[in-house]
Design a protein around this motif. Structure first.
Motif, PDB file in Angstrom:
ATOM      1  N   GLY A  10       0.833  -1.211   0.000  1.00 29.07           N
ATOM      2  CA  GLY A  10       0.000   0.000   0.000  1.00 29.07           C
ATOM      3  C   GLY A  10       0.862   1.254   0.000  1.00 29.07           C
ATOM      4  N   ILE A  11       1.886   1.251   0.846  1.00 32.29           N
ATOM      5  CA  ILE A  11       2.787   2.407   0.878  1.00 32.29           C
ATOM      6  C   ILE A  11       3.487   2.544  -0.474  1.00 32.29           C
ATOM      7  CG2 ILE A  11       4.922   3.288   1.896  1.00 32.29           C
ATOM      8  CD1 ILE A  11       3.959   2.164   4.588  1.00 32.29           C
ATOM      9  N   ALA A  12       3.954   1.413  -0.993  1.00 32.95           N
ATOM     10  CA  ALA A  12       4.655   1.452  -2.279  1.00 32.95           C
ATOM     11  C   ALA A  12       3.735   1.992  -3.381  1.00 32.95           C
ATOM     12  CB  ALA A  12       5.141   0.053  -2.652  1.00 32.95           C
ATOM     13  N   THR A  34       2.853   6.626  -7.168  1.00 29.97           N
ATOM     14  CA  THR A  34       2.057   7.577  -7.969  1.00 29.97           C
ATOM     15  C   THR A  34       2.876   8.810  -8.365  1.00 29.97           C
ATOM     16  OG1 THR A  34       1.223   8.690  -5.988  1.00 29.97           O
ATOM     17  CG2 THR A  34      -0.135   6.922  -6.889  1.00 29.97           C
ATOM     18  N   GLN A  35       4.002   9.031  -7.654  1.00 28.11           N
ATOM     19  CA  GLN A  35       4.796  10.227  -7.955  1.00 28.11           C
ATOM     20  C   GLN A  35       5.795  10.004  -9.087  1.00 28.11           C
ATOM     21  OE1 GLN A  35       6.021  11.938  -3.742  1.00 28.11           O
ATOM     22  NE2 GLN A  35       6.065   9.724  -3.751  1.00 28.11           N
ATOM     23  N   TYR A  36       5.912   8.762  -9.571  1.00 35.98           N
ATOM     24  CA  TYR A  36       6.972   8.443 -10.525  1.00 35.98           C
ATOM     25  C   TYR A  36       6.629   8.924 -11.933  1.00 35.98           C
ATOM     26  CZ  TYR A  36       9.578   5.589  -7.184  1.00 35.98           C
ATOM     27  OH  TYR A  36      10.321   5.168  -6.115  1.00 35.98           O
ATOM     28  N   GLN A  79      -3.766   8.963  -0.221  1.00 35.18           N
ATOM     29  CA  GLN A  79      -3.936   7.540  -0.535  1.00 35.18           C
ATOM     30  C   GLN A  79      -3.672   6.675   0.701  1.00 35.18           C
ATOM     31  OE1 GLN A  79      -2.642   6.679  -4.451  1.00 35.18           O
ATOM     32  NE2 GLN A  79      -2.348   4.507  -4.068  1.00 35.18           N
ATOM     33  N   LEU A  80      -2.742   7.138   1.549  1.00 31.67           N
ATOM     34  CA  LEU A  80      -2.428   6.387   2.772  1.00 31.67           C
ATOM     35  C   LEU A  80      -3.317   6.817   3.940  1.00 31.67           C
ATOM     36  CD1 LEU A  80       1.464   6.400   2.455  1.00 31.67           C
ATOM     37  CD2 LEU A  80      -0.074   4.465   2.075  1.00 31.67           C
ATOM     38  N   ARG A  81      -4.250   7.681   3.672  1.00 33.42           N
ATOM     39  CA  ARG A  81      -5.164   8.238   4.694  1.00 33.42           C
ATOM     40  C   ARG A  81      -4.378   8.891   5.829  1.00 33.42           C
ATOM     41  NH1 ARG A  81      -6.879   3.219   3.926  1.00 33.42           N
ATOM     42  NH2 ARG A  81      -8.508   2.936   2.364  1.00 33.42           N
ATOM     43  N   ARG A  88       9.684  14.482  -3.658  1.00 37.89           N
ATOM     44  CA  ARG A  88       9.046  13.171  -3.754  1.00 37.89           C
ATOM     45  C   ARG A  88       9.156  12.462  -2.401  1.00 37.89           C
ATOM     46  NH1 ARG A  88      10.908   8.932  -8.370  1.00 37.89           N
ATOM     47  NH2 ARG A  88       9.875  10.437  -9.729  1.00 37.89           N
ATOM     48  N   MET A  89       8.082  11.862  -2.015  1.00 32.55           N
ATOM     49  CA  MET A  89       8.062  11.121  -0.743  1.00 32.55           C
ATOM     50  C   MET A  89       8.412   9.672  -1.072  1.00 32.55           C
ATOM     51  SD  MET A  89       6.414  11.287   2.474  1.00 32.55           S
ATOM     52  CE  MET A  89       4.696  11.300   2.826  1.00 32.55           C
ATOM     53  N   ASP A  90       9.445   9.149  -0.391  1.00 30.71           N
ATOM     54  CA  ASP A  90       9.755   7.743  -0.637  1.00 30.71           C
ATOM     55  C   ASP A  90       9.035   6.852   0.378  1.00 30.71           C
ATOM     56  OD1 ASP A  90      11.211   7.996   1.694  1.00 30.71           O
ATOM     57  OD2 ASP A  90      13.160   8.081   0.675  1.00 30.71           O
ATOM     58  N   ALA A  91       9.158   5.554   0.181  1.00 34.09           N
ATOM     59  CA  ALA A  91       8.411   4.616   1.029  1.00 34.09           C
ATOM     60  C   ALA A  91       8.872   4.721   2.486  1.00 34.09           C
ATOM     61  CB  ALA A  91       8.596   3.199   0.522  1.00 34.09           C
ATOM     62  N   ALA A 118       1.223   3.980  -3.077  1.00 34.53           N
ATOM     63  CA  ALA A 118       1.004   5.423  -2.895  1.00 34.53           C
ATOM     64  C   ALA A 118       2.224   6.209  -3.365  1.00 34.53           C
ATOM     65  CB  ALA A 118       0.701   5.714  -1.432  1.00 34.53           C
ATOM     66  N   VAL A 119       3.386   5.752  -2.964  1.00 35.74           N
ATOM     67  CA  VAL A 119       4.622   6.446  -3.325  1.00 35.74           C
ATOM     68  C   VAL A 119       4.847   6.385  -4.847  1.00 35.74           C
ATOM     69  CG1 VAL A 119       7.146   6.254  -3.117  1.00 35.74           C
ATOM     70  CG2 VAL A 119       5.697   6.149  -1.067  1.00 35.74           C
ATOM     71  N   PRO A 158       9.744   1.814  -5.456  1.00 32.10           N
ATOM     72  CA  PRO A 158       9.492   1.938  -4.027  1.00 32.10           C
ATOM     73  C   PRO A 158       9.617   0.592  -3.311  1.00 32.10           C
ATOM     74  CG  PRO A 158       7.492   2.363  -5.306  1.00 32.10           C
ATOM     75  CD  PRO A 158       8.589   2.135  -6.286  1.00 32.10           C
ATOM     76  N   GLU A 159      10.153   0.653  -2.115  1.00 34.63           N
ATOM     77  CA  GLU A 159      10.233  -0.575  -1.322  1.00 34.63           C
ATOM     78  C   GLU A 159       8.834  -1.121  -1.100  1.00 34.63           C
ATOM     79  OE1 GLU A 159      12.321   0.324   2.292  1.00 34.63           O
ATOM     80  OE2 GLU A 159      13.917   1.298   1.147  1.00 34.63           O
ATOM     81  N   GLU A 214       3.771   7.567   9.023  1.00 35.69           N
ATOM     82  CA  GLU A 214       2.689   6.758   9.621  1.00 35.69           C
ATOM     83  C   GLU A 214       2.988   6.512  11.095  1.00 35.69           C
ATOM     84  OE1 GLU A 214       2.083   3.084   7.523  1.00 35.69           O
ATOM     85  OE2 GLU A 214       0.278   3.867   6.540  1.00 35.69           O
ATOM     86  N   ARG A 255      -1.099  13.737  -2.605  1.00 30.56           N
ATOM     87  CA  ARG A 255      -1.802  12.551  -3.119  1.00 30.56           C
ATOM     88  C   ARG A 255      -1.373  11.294  -2.382  1.00 30.56           C
ATOM     89  NH1 ARG A 255      -2.517  10.955  -9.194  1.00 30.56           N
ATOM     90  NH2 ARG A 255      -3.495   9.285  -8.018  1.00 30.56           N
ATOM     91  N   VAL A 256      -0.058  11.206  -2.107  1.00 26.04           N
ATOM     92  CA  VAL A 256       0.448  10.035  -1.382  1.00 26.04           C
ATOM     93  C   VAL A 256      -0.179   9.997   0.014  1.00 26.04           C
ATOM     94  CG1 VAL A 256       2.511   8.928  -0.426  1.00 26.04           C
ATOM     95  CG2 VAL A 256       2.615  10.068  -2.660  1.00 26.04           C
ATOM     96  N   ALA A 291       7.250   7.694   4.052  1.00 27.83           N
ATOM     97  CA  ALA A 291       5.818   7.441   4.247  1.00 27.83           C
ATOM     98  C   ALA A 291       5.596   6.559   5.475  1.00 27.83           C
ATOM     99  CB  ALA A 291       5.234   6.772   3.005  1.00 27.83           C
ATOM    100  N   LYS A 292       6.433   5.556   5.593  1.00 23.19           N
ATOM    101  CA  LYS A 292       6.325   4.645   6.739  1.00 23.19           C
ATOM    102  C   LYS A 292       6.626   5.398   8.037  1.00 23.19           C
ATOM    103  CE  LYS A 292       7.327  -0.236   6.977  1.00 23.19           C
ATOM    104  NZ  LYS A 292       8.074  -1.277   6.341  1.00 23.19           N
TER     105      LYS A 292
END
Lengths: 876, 91
Positions: A24-26, A31-33, B79-81, B41-44, A28-29, A170-171, B51, B75-76, B47-48
């Motif tokens: 899910g995180i991947a 989408t920026q690519y 999407q992750l609420r 850009r936000m990487d994974a 979302a991330v 993304p991871e 959270e 947007r990210v 984002a984690k």
């Protein structure tokens, strides 16, 4: 977390949630690519996969014990190279397709986290294929492989994942469930973070995916019929079938299952199969095979046979076959439970059927198709295009492969130009949502960006218009082999017909057809057509008012196109370009229609409309098509000098209403505005004179021209709500059309000038302009006023004064209609008006309640300036 | 935004590091402002980390404020609420 599942413990649920959470995180991330990002990563994973194609094939063989190493390598290569070749230059980020001429663009949106089920038969190749599609479309995938193939799939995912992340993905973009179980799959299918299920697997998995309530892509089971038709190239067909059916030991679900062979070539084909290493089974061997490899109870293939070599299968069955045997051929005499080998067999056993005729062959192919293979794949070998066409029509299959191998052909990109895939959509026949070869576009939500378009418009009028006194003399230039003059008895008596006769070139055979002076009914039109036929006319001269000219238009139509159905042609429409009914084009014969009006109002001499009375149903129908427009209009004032005063007023007000409504129509254009404005100016100036001084030829001529000019405007811009109401009132109470228009006109002007309760949808209008157009008219007439509202008021007042000056009734009440009777009639009047197509070009969309209120105002007939208020709403 | 807010400028190359630092600062129940202005850009990992930071803040009634969030990053978050668990300030 998904809904708790009783069969999973907490650790397992946490594990599965973790996989989905990372994905899910991947997603979302991701989408920026950019496009460059994903293309770089796709290339990297393809290269990584190519390097490991053999190792992965080996793993698949070791784990599943199905298929052939060499073919699994090829499958992996196809999944990488061919799929990459398909996606490499295709945009998948941002705008991916544009249709500038239509103002449309498609923008790609990733779907999010995909749950992907993969099969035991093509495990690594399917994973490779789906990884490429997912990266290309910026999606994350959680793979749930077949329980008997999860290790090789997990290794495939690992190779793809590491290459992807190394190159910037993304991871968490790919995950793979370890030691998957059915409860795992059920849990994941219901997980709220899973956005799409892509189920490439057995019918159970596909059904579960579709039953989950999530958007799903599924494939269906196959049972590929092959028609080997007598014109086929037998050598090629046999090689292709063997290549396909033995490919990976027959594990591709698109591979051939039953070959239906025309009687004429049956023996040759079987000899060829035998020559190339196939064993042709005897009747007894076929029966034995059927018993061993097919489950007698379920009718399904036995798992132990799936993906095994022909020799091994022969051994299980106790058949004695040559050591080089690659395929077992089992002749069958029918399809169904009595013929167990007529079902899908994912191993190198092929049923064959001898067909006595094309019809029988097609019937058996349909039977095979319906025996578990609906929507999947079918194959035909033939050089007869007609039979290929019949086969394509008859068989329900997403892929109909012609003159090439079924399994490799269906994969796409090798033997044909279909999209390369490892997932075959089977449409509704297979319980799927698509018949496509599943591809990257199925992993995208496509957003359509639709820009406002402006419909093309037109300005169409007759080619030739002659006007002023003695314009009728222009008839001399029109040679004719035979002419029919359509007119009415009064005009004959008045000598008008004689004027026309004299202007027609000498020696032209002429027949005068006098019809009743009333709106035409079908009987009159058909009698006219008969006269035209008898006369073999090539020219019609319509001399009269709107009714005569309309009748002549319809006579011409029916004369040229006897099959025309006037009732159908009168079907309502919103947009003439998109109408359901098309007017017939004719049979190549041409007939010239010359219209000479004897009233100054309808403008029928230049319009594409014709009114027909339907006596049987007690209604009028209006036909509209530019093919109805006369070819020539002669606007000669000598034919209107003797118009009675009342008719002068009625037709003159009709002309003014045409111009005022066309001026504010949603279809108005600079072309129609020019005509509308000029006609309004002429009507205001010359109608009172023509009415008060009937012998003033200049005024008569100007009003005659004004009617024609207004008609040019409304022929192209149409009219509005005034006409809709006037038609209703006129039909119900027998009020002449012009008079009914006059009763409504001031009220409708005020109504259109106010802020609409409901706007009329119209792509060609950029703003509400009716009030401004009316103000422009007021300026043109020199009525004064400072603001738009004042100018509109002045126009309404001037219109009322004109109506009074030509002694038009100023209220429906004055026509002798009782108030109670009128009130009772209002629902019917409103319905009639709302059914009338005229209002559809009105700038303000009328509400039913507004139509009723306009009718009441017209009944009471108070001056508009006293009634402007609540209903019209605020001034614009 | 209160005057006691702690401000963390995120490193565009590694936004996750700053987000993790913020977890320490919010633990006392205060407010932390994460400056996203330079982050394209936000990487994974980020984002984690965000959270987790949101979880920490919710546990101690702290407040996370994000400033300068670009639309792609928004947007990210959406999407992750995550956008509902933090306060996003528009410039």
């Amino acid at each position: 977390m998904a809904q708790n599942h009783a069969e999973l413990d907490r650790d397992r649920i946490e594990y599965l949630d973790g996989l989905v959470g990372q994905a899910g995180i991947a997603a979302a991330v991701f989408t920026q690519y950019t496009q460059e990002d994903v293309d770089r990563i796709v290339k990297a994973i393809v290269l990584a996969g190519l390097e490991q194609a053999q190792a992965l094939a080996q793993l698949a063989i070791e784990e599943t014990r199905l298929g052939l190493f060499e073919d699994k390598v090829i499958k992996n290569m196809v999944a990488l190279e061919f799929v990459y070749d398909y996606v490499r230059d295709k945009p998948s980020v941002g705008v991916i397709r544009e249709y500038p001429e239509r103002g449309l663009a498609e923008v790609a949106e990733p779907v999010g986290v995909i749950l992907s089920l993969t099969p035991v038969t093509n495990p690594t190749s399917t994973v490779l294929f789906k990884c490429i599609m997912a990266i290309k479309t910026r999606n994350a995938v959680v793979f749930a492989a077949h329980p008997k193939a999860w290790r090789c799939c997990q290794e495939t995912v690992r190779i793809m994942y590491e290459a992807a992340v190394k190159h910037g993905a993304p991871e968490g973009v790919f995950g793979c469930v370890e030691a998957p179980t059915i409860p795992d799959n059920v849990y994941l299918m219901h997980h709220p973070e899973i956005r799409l299920i892509d189920a490439t697997g057995g019918p159970g998995a596909v059904k579960a995916a579709y039953s989950s309530g999530k958007p799903a892509l599924g494939v269906g089971a196959g049972n590929t019929p092959v028609y080997l038709e007598k014109t086929a190239q037998v050598d090629m067909a046999v090689v292709d079938i063997i290549t396909s059916k033995t490919f990976d030991n027959g594990t591709i679900c698109a591979s051939e299952q039953t070959v239906v062979i025309d009687d004429e070539i049956y023996d040759v084909v079987l000899e060829k199969f035998a020559e190339l290493g196939s064993h042709i089974c005897s009747e007894q061997e076929t029966a034995t095979l059927g018993r061993v490899v097919i489950n007698a109870e379920t009718g399904a293939m036995q798992p132990m046979a799936v993906g095994q070599k022909a020799l091994d299968i022969a051994r299980f069955c106790g058949l004695r076959v040559a050591a080089e045997t690659k395929l077992l051929i089992a002749p069958i005499a029918g399809v169904g439970r009595e013929y167990p080998l007529s079902v899908e067999k994912l191993f190198p056993v092929l049923a064959v059927y001898r067909a006595k005729s094309t019809e029988e062959a097609l019937r058996v192919c349909i039977d095979v198709n319906h025996a578990g293979g609906l929507g999947h794949t079918a194959v035909i070998f033939s050089r007869n295009e007609e039979i290929i066409g019949q086969f394509s029509e008859a068989i329900n299959a997403g892929r109909i492969i012609v003159n090439s191998p079924g399994s490799i052909g269906a994969l796409g990109g090798v033997y044909n130009d279909m999209v390369p895939t490892f997932s075959f959509g089977c449409g509704t026949g297979g319980g799927n949502s698509t018949t496509d070869n599943v591809n990257m576009y199925h992993y995208l939500n496509l957003k359509r960006v639709a820009r406002r378009t402006q419909a093309h418009m037109w300005f169409r009028i007759p080619n030739q218009i002659y006007f002023n006194r003695n314009a009728v003399e222009n008839l001399r230039q029109f040679a004719s082999r035979s002419t029919v003059i359509v007119t009415n008895p009064q005009l004959e008596q008045m000598g008008h017909v004689e004027l026309v006769r004299r202007a027609i070139p000498a020696n032209t055979p002429i027949r005068v057809l006098s019809i009743p002076d009333a709106e035409p009914e079908l009987r009159v039109v058909l009698e006219g057509v008969e006269a035209l036929r008898m006369q073999e006319a090539d020219q019609i001269i319509a001399l009269g008012g709107g009714s005569v000219i309309d009748a002549a238009k319809l006579m011409k139509l029916m004369y040229l196109c006897p099959e025309a159905d006037l009732e159908e042609l009168a079907a309502p429409f919103l947009d003439i370009r998109k109408r359901v009914v098309r007017f017939p084009a004719g049979n190549g014969k041409t007939v010239r229609l010359i219209a000479i009006p004897t009233t100054s109002g309808t403008g029928s001499e230049v319009t594409p409309f014709a009114v027909l009375i339907d006596r049987a149903r007690g209604r009028k129908v209006t036909l509209a098509d530019y093919s109805l427009s006369p070819d020539v209009a002669i606007v000669d004032p000598q034919f209107v000098m003797s118009m009675p005063k009342r008719l002068t007023a009625d037709t003159g007000i009709d002309c003014l209403t045409h111009a005022l409504e066309a001026g504010v129509s949603i279809h108005a254009s600079p072309y129609t505005d020019t005509n509308a404005m000029q006609a309004i100016r002429m009507a205001f100036q010359y109608l009172p004179v023509a009415y008060e001084k009937p012998m003033d030829e200049a005024a008569r001529s100007m009003m005659h021209n004004a009617a024609c000019i207004a008609a040019m405007a409304f022929s192209n811009a149409s009219v509005g709500v005034n006409h809709a109401l006037a038609h209703a009132v006129g039909a119900r109470f027998g009020i002449s059309h012009g008079r009914a228009n006059g009763l409504m006109l001031p009220h409708v002007l005020a109504y259109n000038a106010a802020v609409p309760a409901k706007f009329m949808p119209s792509p060609n209008q950029r703003a509400y302009t009716a009030h401004k157009k009316y103000a422009m008219v007021a300026d043109l007439l020199g009525l004064g006023g400072e603001t738009i509202a004042e100018k509109v008021d002045k126009l309404v007042a001037a219109t009322e004064e004109l109506l009074e000056r030509v002694e038009m009734p100023r209220s429906i009440r004055e026509m002798g209609i009782g108030e109670e009777e009128f009130e009772r009639a209002i629902p019917e009047l409103v319905k009639y008006a709302f059914d009338d197509p005229s209002w559809r070009s009105n700038p303000r969309m009328p509400l039913v309640s507004e139509l009723a209120e306009l009718l009441r105002k017209a009944y009471r007939g108070r001056r508009v300036r006293e009634t402007v208020g609540a209903m019209e709403g605020a001034r614009v | 935004m209160t005057s006691h807010a702690e401000r963390v400028e995120l490193d565009p190359e590694c936004p996750a590091r700053g987000v993790r630092e913020a977890a320490e600062k919010v633990k006392g129940g205060g407010e932390v402002v994460l400056e996203f202005g330079g982050v394209l850009r936000m990487d994974a990992a980020a984002a984690k980390a965000l959270e987790e930071l949101a979880g920490v803040a919710e546990g101690c009634e702290g407040r996370i404020v994000l400033r300068g969030v670009k639309i792609g990053i928004y947007r990210v978050l959406k999407q992750l609420r995550l956008e509902r668990r933090v306060t996003i300030v528009c410039e």
